[in-house]
Design a protein around this motif. Structure first.
Motif, PDB file in Angstrom:
ATOM      1  N   CYS A 134       0.851  -1.187   0.000  1.00  0.00           N
ATOM      2  CA  CYS A 134       0.000   0.000   0.000  1.00  0.00           C
ATOM      3  C   CYS A 134       0.887   1.238   0.000  1.00  0.00           C
ATOM      4  O   CYS A 134       1.772   1.377   0.846  1.00  0.00           O
ATOM      5  CB  CYS A 134      -0.909   0.001   1.226  1.00  0.00           C
ATOM      6  N   GLY A 137      -3.469   5.558  -0.051  1.00  0.00           N
ATOM      7  CA  GLY A 137      -4.803   5.138   0.327  1.00  0.00           C
ATOM      8  C   GLY A 137      -4.812   4.448   1.670  1.00  0.00           C
ATOM      9  O   GLY A 137      -4.109   4.837   2.591  1.00  0.00           O
ATOM     10  N   VAL A 138      -5.597   3.378   1.757  1.00  0.00           N
ATOM     11  CA  VAL A 138      -5.827   2.703   3.034  1.00  0.00           C
ATOM     12  C   VAL A 138      -5.305   1.279   2.967  1.00  0.00           C
ATOM     13  O   VAL A 138      -5.615   0.532   2.036  1.00  0.00           O
ATOM     14  CB  VAL A 138      -7.332   2.702   3.385  1.00  0.00           C
ATOM     15  N   TYR A 140      -5.644  -2.264   4.560  1.00  0.00           N
ATOM     16  CA  TYR A 140      -6.576  -3.026   5.382  1.00  0.00           C
ATOM     17  C   TYR A 140      -5.952  -4.375   5.681  1.00  0.00           C
ATOM     18  O   TYR A 140      -5.656  -5.142   4.774  1.00  0.00           O
ATOM     19  CB  TYR A 140      -7.936  -3.218   4.709  1.00  0.00           C
ATOM     20  N   SER A 147      -7.510  -0.942   9.804  1.00  0.00           N
ATOM     21  CA  SER A 147      -7.355  -0.122   8.603  1.00  0.00           C
ATOM     22  C   SER A 147      -6.447   1.036   8.942  1.00  0.00           C
ATOM     23  O   SER A 147      -6.601   1.676   9.983  1.00  0.00           O
ATOM     24  CB  SER A 147      -8.710   0.436   8.145  1.00  0.00           C
ATOM     25  N   LEU A 148      -5.517   1.305   8.047  1.00  0.00           N
ATOM     26  CA  LEU A 148      -4.566   2.405   8.264  1.00  0.00           C
ATOM     27  C   LEU A 148      -4.573   3.321   7.054  1.00  0.00           C
ATOM     28  O   LEU A 148      -4.242   2.891   5.942  1.00  0.00           O
ATOM     29  CB  LEU A 148      -3.160   1.837   8.484  1.00  0.00           C
ATOM     30  N   ASP A 149      -4.989   4.565   7.275  1.00  0.00           N
ATOM     31  CA  ASP A 149      -4.991   5.571   6.210  1.00  0.00           C
ATOM     32  C   ASP A 149      -3.586   6.152   6.118  1.00  0.00           C
ATOM     33  O   ASP A 149      -3.141   6.845   7.039  1.00  0.00           O
ATOM     34  CB  ASP A 149      -6.012   6.655   6.527  1.00  0.00           C
TER      35      ASP A 149
END
Length: 155
Positions: A134, A137-138, A140, A147-149
């Motif tokens: 990632c 974005g997020v 998951y 969830s980590l933004d």
């Protein structure tokens, strides 16, 4: 008379070096993960003594651990469900992937996140050999439900 050059960084293990951005990310991860404190305990820089040896993830995530203020623990022996490692400026990425596969997973850690600050990426590694990348974005995590933004981490 010549003065000998001394590089202080070389005297430390690469994982012992915590740069400004490294410290900032540990803090921001801890703040972002605080929303899960009803299910998990978030421990920055917790010293562990796992079946595979001593280590210190940048952030360790556990299902809620009972608090005992009278009997503190220096080296915690239970593996976290999630270990988060942040790549240091003088560290090789292989150091952290090796740590995931040779130390964390054999000891019972279920997920390892590796944060690469210079690329603003987070890689999630799972015990079944799958990976998730990632960078915008997020993230998951299907194992923990977290969830980590990334925009809050790399702002």
């Amino acid at each position: 008379m010549e003065t000998a050059f001394f590089d202080a960084i070389e005297t430390y293990q690469s994982e012992d070096i915590i740069s400004l951005n490294h410290s900032r990310i540990i803090y921001r991860l801890s703040v972002a993960l605080n929303q899960y404190e009803d299910r998990y305990d978030i421990f920055p820089e917790l010293e562990l003594e796992l079946s595979t040896g001593k280590c210190k993830p940048d952030v360790s995530i556990y299902p809620t651990v009972p608090t005992d203020w009278l009997n503190d623990v220096i080296f915690y022996t239970k593996p976290p469900i999630l270990a988060i490692e942040i790549l240091s400026p003088k560290q090789a990425l292989n150091d952290l992937t090796d740590k995931a596969y040779k130390q964390y997973f054999p000891a019972g850690v279920q997920v390892v996140w590796i944060v690469v600050p210079v690329l603003q990426h987070v890689y999630a590694f799972f015990t079944n050999g799958t990976r998730q990348n990632c960078y915008n974005g997020v993230l998951y995590d299907t194992v923990t439900g977290i969830s980590l933004d990334l925009t809050t981490i790399f702002r």
